[in-house]
Design a protein around this motif. Structure first.
Motif, PDB file in Angstrom:
ATOM      1  N   ARG A 204      12.466  12.638 -14.109  1.00  0.00           N
ATOM      2  CA  ARG A 204      13.440  13.543 -14.723  1.00  0.00           C
ATOM      3  C   ARG A 204      13.593  13.230 -16.210  1.00  0.00           C
ATOM      4  NH1 ARG A 204      18.483  13.145 -11.421  1.00  0.00           N
ATOM      5  NH2 ARG A 204      17.264  14.385  -9.996  1.00  0.00           N
ATOM      6  N   LEU A 205      13.692  11.960 -16.514  1.00  0.00           N
ATOM      7  CA  LEU A 205      13.868  11.544 -17.902  1.00  0.00           C
ATOM      8  C   LEU A 205      12.613  11.832 -18.726  1.00  0.00           C
ATOM      9  CD1 LEU A 205      16.152  10.348 -19.519  1.00  0.00           C
ATOM     10  CD2 LEU A 205      15.413   8.083 -18.805  1.00  0.00           C
ATOM     11  N   LYS A 206      11.447  11.606 -18.144  1.00  0.00           N
ATOM     12  CA  LYS A 206      10.194  11.928 -18.841  1.00  0.00           C
ATOM     13  C   LYS A 206      10.140  13.412 -19.186  1.00  0.00           C
ATOM     14  CE  LYS A 206       6.559   8.713 -17.588  1.00  0.00           C
ATOM     15  NZ  LYS A 206       5.279   8.577 -16.853  1.00  0.00           N
ATOM     16  N   GLN A 207      10.517  14.252 -18.246  1.00  0.00           N
ATOM     17  CA  GLN A 207      10.520  15.694 -18.508  1.00  0.00           C
ATOM     18  C   GLN A 207      11.450  16.034 -19.657  1.00  0.00           C
ATOM     19  OE1 GLN A 207      11.574  17.472 -14.759  1.00  0.00           O
ATOM     20  NE2 GLN A 207       9.479  17.396 -13.987  1.00  0.00           N
ATOM     21  N   ASP A 208      12.629  15.420 -19.680  1.00  0.00           N
ATOM     22  CA  ASP A 208      13.584  15.667 -20.759  1.00  0.00           C
ATOM     23  C   ASP A 208      13.003  15.246 -22.112  1.00  0.00           C
ATOM     24  OD1 ASP A 208      15.391  16.601 -18.876  1.00  0.00           O
ATOM     25  OD2 ASP A 208      16.640  14.792 -18.910  1.00  0.00           O
ATOM     26  N   VAL A 209      12.388  14.077 -22.155  1.00  0.00           N
ATOM     27  CA  VAL A 209      11.823  13.576 -23.409  1.00  0.00           C
ATOM     28  C   VAL A 209      10.659  14.455 -23.860  1.00  0.00           C
ATOM     29  CG1 VAL A 209      10.565  11.644 -24.469  1.00  0.00           C
ATOM     30  CG2 VAL A 209      12.593  11.200 -23.064  1.00  0.00           C
ATOM     31  N   LEU A 210       9.785  14.796 -22.931  1.00  0.00           N
ATOM     32  CA  LEU A 210       8.645  15.648 -23.291  1.00  0.00           C
ATOM     33  C   LEU A 210       9.105  17.016 -23.784  1.00  0.00           C
ATOM     34  CD1 LEU A 210       6.130  14.686 -20.472  1.00  0.00           C
ATOM     35  CD2 LEU A 210       5.974  14.119 -22.909  1.00  0.00           C
ATOM     36  N   ALA A 211      10.162  17.542 -23.189  1.00  0.00           N
ATOM     37  CA  ALA A 211      10.706  18.819 -23.660  1.00  0.00           C
ATOM     38  C   ALA A 211      11.211  18.692 -25.095  1.00  0.00           C
ATOM     39  CB  ALA A 211      11.831  19.287 -22.738  1.00  0.00           C
ATOM     40  N   MET A 212      11.848  17.574 -25.405  1.00  0.00           N
ATOM     41  CA  MET A 212      12.327  17.356 -26.770  1.00  0.00           C
ATOM     42  C   MET A 212      11.173  17.241 -27.753  1.00  0.00           C
ATOM     43  SD  MET A 212      15.356  14.642 -26.152  1.00  0.00           S
ATOM     44  CE  MET A 212      16.880  15.145 -25.356  1.00  0.00           C
ATOM     45  N   ILE A 213      10.109  16.615 -27.328  1.00  0.00           N
ATOM     46  CA  ILE A 213       8.972  16.402 -28.224  1.00  0.00           C
ATOM     47  C   ILE A 213       8.175  17.683 -28.438  1.00  0.00           C
ATOM     48  CG2 ILE A 213       6.752  15.216 -28.480  1.00  0.00           C
ATOM     49  CD1 ILE A 213       8.044  12.806 -27.020  1.00  0.00           C
ATOM     50  N   TYR A 214       7.908  18.395 -27.354  1.00  0.00           N
ATOM     51  CA  TYR A 214       6.947  19.501 -27.452  1.00  0.00           C
ATOM     52  C   TYR A 214       7.561  20.899 -27.510  1.00  0.00           C
ATOM     53  CZ  TYR A 214       3.641  15.819 -26.675  1.00  0.00           C
ATOM     54  OH  TYR A 214       2.913  14.663 -26.814  1.00  0.00           O
ATOM     55  N   SER A 215       8.789  21.059 -27.111  1.00  0.00           N
ATOM     56  CA  SER A 215       9.352  22.414 -27.159  1.00  0.00           C
ATOM     57  C   SER A 215      10.179  22.653 -28.418  1.00  0.00           C
ATOM     58  CB  SER A 215      10.177  22.702 -25.910  1.00  0.00           C
ATOM     59  OG  SER A 215      11.341  21.906 -25.901  1.00  0.00           O
ATOM     60  N   CYS A 216      10.447  21.633 -29.159  1.00  0.00           N
ATOM     61  CA  CYS A 216      11.229  21.754 -30.395  1.00  0.00           C
ATOM     62  C   CYS A 216      10.288  21.610 -31.586  1.00  0.00           C
ATOM     63  CB  CYS A 216      12.325  20.702 -30.430  1.00  0.00           C
ATOM     64  SG  CYS A 216      13.475  20.782 -29.055  1.00  0.00           S
ATOM     65  N   ARG A 217       9.392  22.545 -31.736  1.00  0.00           N
ATOM     66  CA  ARG A 217       8.351  22.455 -32.765  1.00  0.00           C
ATOM     67  C   ARG A 217       8.912  22.475 -34.186  1.00  0.00           C
ATOM     68  NH1 ARG A 217       3.430  22.819 -30.203  1.00  0.00           N
ATOM     69  NH2 ARG A 217       3.482  23.851 -28.190  1.00  0.00           N
ATOM     70  N   HIS A 218      10.053  23.126 -34.385  1.00  0.00           N
ATOM     71  CA  HIS A 218      10.609  23.196 -35.742  1.00  0.00           C
ATOM     72  C   HIS A 218      11.391  21.931 -36.118  1.00  0.00           C
ATOM     73  CE1 HIS A 218      13.757  24.742 -33.072  1.00  0.00           C
ATOM     74  NE2 HIS A 218      14.618  24.340 -33.972  1.00  0.00           N
ATOM     75  N   TYR A 219      11.567  21.013 -35.180  1.00  0.00           N
ATOM     76  CA  TYR A 219      12.248  19.756 -35.485  1.00  0.00           C
ATOM     77  C   TYR A 219      11.265  18.787 -36.137  1.00  0.00           C
ATOM     78  CZ  TYR A 219      16.382  20.714 -32.553  1.00  0.00           C
ATOM     79  OH  TYR A 219      17.527  21.214 -32.025  1.00  0.00           O
ATOM     80  N   THR A 220      11.767  17.973 -37.026  1.00  0.00           N
ATOM     81  CA  THR A 220      10.958  16.910 -37.603  1.00  0.00           C
ATOM     82  C   THR A 220      10.848  15.768 -36.586  1.00  0.00           C
ATOM     83  OG1 THR A 220      12.822  15.694 -38.546  1.00  0.00           O
ATOM     84  CG2 THR A 220      11.843  17.459 -39.917  1.00  0.00           C
ATOM     85  N   ALA A 221       9.953  14.838 -36.862  1.00  0.00           N
ATOM     86  CA  ALA A 221       9.817  13.676 -35.984  1.00  0.00           C
ATOM     87  C   ALA A 221      11.134  12.904 -35.914  1.00  0.00           C
ATOM     88  CB  ALA A 221       8.686  12.783 -36.471  1.00  0.00           C
TER      89      ALA A 221
END
Length: 182
Positions: A66-83
């Motif tokens: 569950r946590l991995k999915q949340d983190v991956l969503a933050m990394i890959y679905s928020c393309r306009h966010y900076t690192a």
């Protein structure tokens, strides 16, 4: 048995038990207490999960996934966010006592000797998170090192300890700690 093979009723028992482990810890939330709270028979429990060790492993694996999915969503679905924005979101997710990370953090201290397979799932998550954070840190700063990513996790853990200790840690304080790492 993978999480996908669990019946809806067994999955409900796992979800309820995760809440019980979060609230009472792994030692106080014994099988009898879980059975009482979930209203299932002991035989049904052991037919589904074989042992408390296997059951705790399933709970930890579910939380890890569950946590991995949340983190991956933050990394890959928020393309306009900076690192740095993504790292901030990951930090805030983990430094929240209501997030799935809280139980994984608790497990570090409570299950290593008693449930080694479940403990291994927690360690695998932490290693995976350090690698994901490291990749984000490299985007933000090409001179970042793996030690910086490990420090990020230590800062997260420190924030969780402060929160568990009853310290009023405002979001500004949390972000200030994060900036020390990034």
């Amino acid at each position: 048995m993978s999480n996908r093979e669990l019946s809806p009723r067994a999955l409900q028992v796992v979800q309820t038990s995760i809440q019980l482990f979060n609230s009472y810890g792994f030692h106080k939330a014994g099988i009898d207490f879980i059975l009482q709270q979930t209203k299932i028979a002991k035989m049904t429990f052991y037919n589904n999960f074989q042992s408390k060790e296997r059951f705790v492993e399933i709970c930890m694996t579910l939380q890890k996934d569950r946590l991995k999915q949340d983190v991956l969503a933050m990394i890959y679905s928020c393309r306009h966010y900076t690192a740095v924005d993504k790292l901030t979101q990951i930090y805030l997710l983990h430094a929240d006592l209501n997030s799935p990370y809280h139980l994984l953090f608790k497990a570090i201290f409570e299950i290593e000797k008693l449930y080694p397979q479940a403990y291994q799932a927690v360690i695998e998550y932490r290693e995976w998170l350090v690698e994901e954070v490291y990749q984000l840190l490299l985007v933000a700063n090409v001179k970042a090192s793996k030690i910086d990513a490990e420090m990020f996790l230590f800062v997260v853990d420190g924030a969780v300890v402060q929160l568990l200790g009853g310290c009023e840690v405002g979001i500004g304080k949390l972000l200030e700690e994060l900036r020390l790492v990034v």
